[in-house]
Design an enzyme around this catalytic site. Sequence first.
Site, short mmCIF file in Angstrom:
data_model
loop_
_atom_site.label_atom_id
_atom_site.label_comp_id
_atom_site.label_asym_id
_atom_site.label_seq_id
_atom_site.Cartn_x
_atom_site.Cartn_y
_atom_site.Cartn_z
N SER A 158 0.78 -1.21 0.24
CA SER A 158 0.05 -0.02 -0.10
C SER A 158 1.05 1.07 0.11
O SER A 158 1.55 1.45 0.87
CB SER A 158 -0.88 0.15 1.49
OG SER A 158 -1.53 1.17 1.47
N HIS B 70 -1.22 -1.39 -4.16
CA HIS B 70 -2.37 -1.05 -3.59
C HIS B 70 -2.53 0.39 -3.31
O HIS B 70 -1.60 1.11 -2.90
CB HIS B 70 -2.36 -1.86 -2.09
CG HIS B 70 -3.88 -1.57 -1.52
ND1 HIS B 70 -4.63 -2.57 -1.50
CD2 HIS B 70 -4.28 -0.75 -0.58
CE1 HIS B 70 -5.72 -2.00 -0.85
NE2 HIS B 70 -5.30 -1.05 -0.02
N MET C 188 -11.02 -6.09 5.93
CA MET C 188 -10.18 -4.94 6.66
C MET C 188 -9.71 -5.48 7.91
O MET C 188 -10.38 -5.99 8.97
CB MET C 188 -10.95 -3.70 7.24
CG MET C 188 -11.33 -2.88 5.93
SD MET C 188 -9.80 -2.46 5.00
CE MET C 188 -8.79 -1.45 6.04
N ASP D 39 -6.28 -6.47 4.57
CA ASP D 39 -5.75 -5.08 4.42
C ASP D 39 -5.73 -4.41 6.12
O ASP D 39 -6.81 -4.33 6.65
CB ASP D 39 -6.29 -4.47 3.69
CG ASP D 39 -6.04 -2.93 3.37
OD1 ASP D 39 -4.82 -2.73 3.87
OD2 ASP D 39 -6.67 -2.07 2.65
N ASP E 80 -4.76 3.35 -1.79
CA ASP E 80 -5.85 3.67 -0.91
C ASP E 80 -6.56 5.01 -1.09
O ASP E 80 -5.76 6.28 -0.88
CB ASP E 80 -5.06 3.65 0.60
CG ASP E 80 -5.18 2.43 1.00
OD1 ASP E 80 -5.99 1.56 0.75
OD2 ASP E 80 -3.99 1.85 1.36
C1 DX5 Z 1 -6.03 1.37 5.86
C2 DX5 Z 1 -5.65 1.34 4.56
C3 DX5 Z 1 -4.53 0.05 4.35
C4 DX5 Z 1 -3.17 0.66 5.02
C5 DX5 Z 1 -2.63 -0.47 5.60
O1 DX5 Z 1 -7.13 2.37 6.10
O2 DX5 Z 1 -6.78 0.77 3.74
O3 DX5 Z 1 -4.37 -0.14 2.89
O4 DX5 Z 1 -2.26 1.36 4.19
O5 DX5 Z 1 -1.66 -0.05 6.24
P1 DX5 Z 1 -0.81 -0.69 7.33
O6 DX5 Z 1 -0.40 -2.07 6.69
O7 DX5 Z 1 0.41 -0.12 7.90
O8 DX5 Z 1 -1.65 -1.23 8.27
ZN ZN Z 2 -6.32 -0.56 1.58
#
Ligand code: DX5
Ligand code: ZN
Length: 217
Positions: A7, A32, A137, A175, A34
Site C-alpha cells: 500500500s 495497492h 479489513m 488489509d 488507498d
Molecule cells: C487502511 C488502508 C490500508 C493501509 C494499511 O485504511 O486501507 O491499505 O495502508 O496500512 P498498514 O499495512 O500499515 O496497516
Molecule cells: Zn487499503
Amino acid sequence: MAKLSPSVLSADFTKLGEEVKRVLDAGADMIHFDVMDGHFVNNISFGIPVLKDLRKAFPDVYFDVHLMITDPLLYVSEFAEAGASCITFHVEAKSPLTATLASIRALKCDAGLAINPSTPAEAVFPFLDDLSLVLSMGVVPGHGGQAFIPGTLNKLRILRDECDRRSLTPYLSVDGGVKAESTAPECIKAGANLLVAGSAVFDAPDAAEIVRLFKSL
Ligand code: DX5
Ligand code: ZN
C-alpha cells in the site's frame, strides 16, 4: 503462495515513483492504492491525478484501487479511466452495491468488495459470485500503522469456506496490520491469498528485503 500488494499510503510521496519501482523490482505482485475522502473515513489521502501519473509510469502494473469513500458510484469511471485494474469499494458505502459493481465491470475493471472490522463476512455473500476480490479489513480503515484486529482471522475463514463451497476463486485479501513476521502467516492459514501491507513494507529500513520475506511465506 499468497500475493503481495504493497500500500503506497505509507510510501514517501516525495519519491513515489522510485518507491513503487523498488517494491515491484523486489517481487511485489501489484500496487495497492488507498483513496480516502475525509467522510467515509477520517482521513484524506490522494486520488485520480496521482493514479493517472502512476499508470503512465507503470503501464503494465496491476493497480489494486481501494476506495474508502462514501459514494463510489460517482467516481468509478474516473478511476477506471485513470488506470485502475481493480476497483474495490465498501459494503458500508452509500452507493447501491449491485449498480456500482455492474458499473465497474462495464468499465472493464475487476470489481472488489471490502468489509470493515465490524461488518460480518456474510455481508458480501449475495455478491460473491460476481467479485474478483473480497477484502477483509484488519483495522478500522483510515490510517496505516494500526494493530491487526484478531477477529479478522475468523472472517477470513468464513469467506474462504464460502468461496470453496461455491468453487469461487476471487482474491481473498486482507488489509491493515499485516506483518510478515506475525499476522501474515496467520492470515494465509485462515485463507487469505492476497496480503496488503503498507507500513510493514515502506517503513522498513529495506523495503525490498521485506517484500522478499512476504513472498517467501
Ligand atoms: C487502511 C488502508 C490500508 C493501509 C494499511 O485504511 O486501507 O491499505 O495502508 O496500512 P498498514 O499495512 O500499515 O496497516
Ligand atoms: Zn487499503
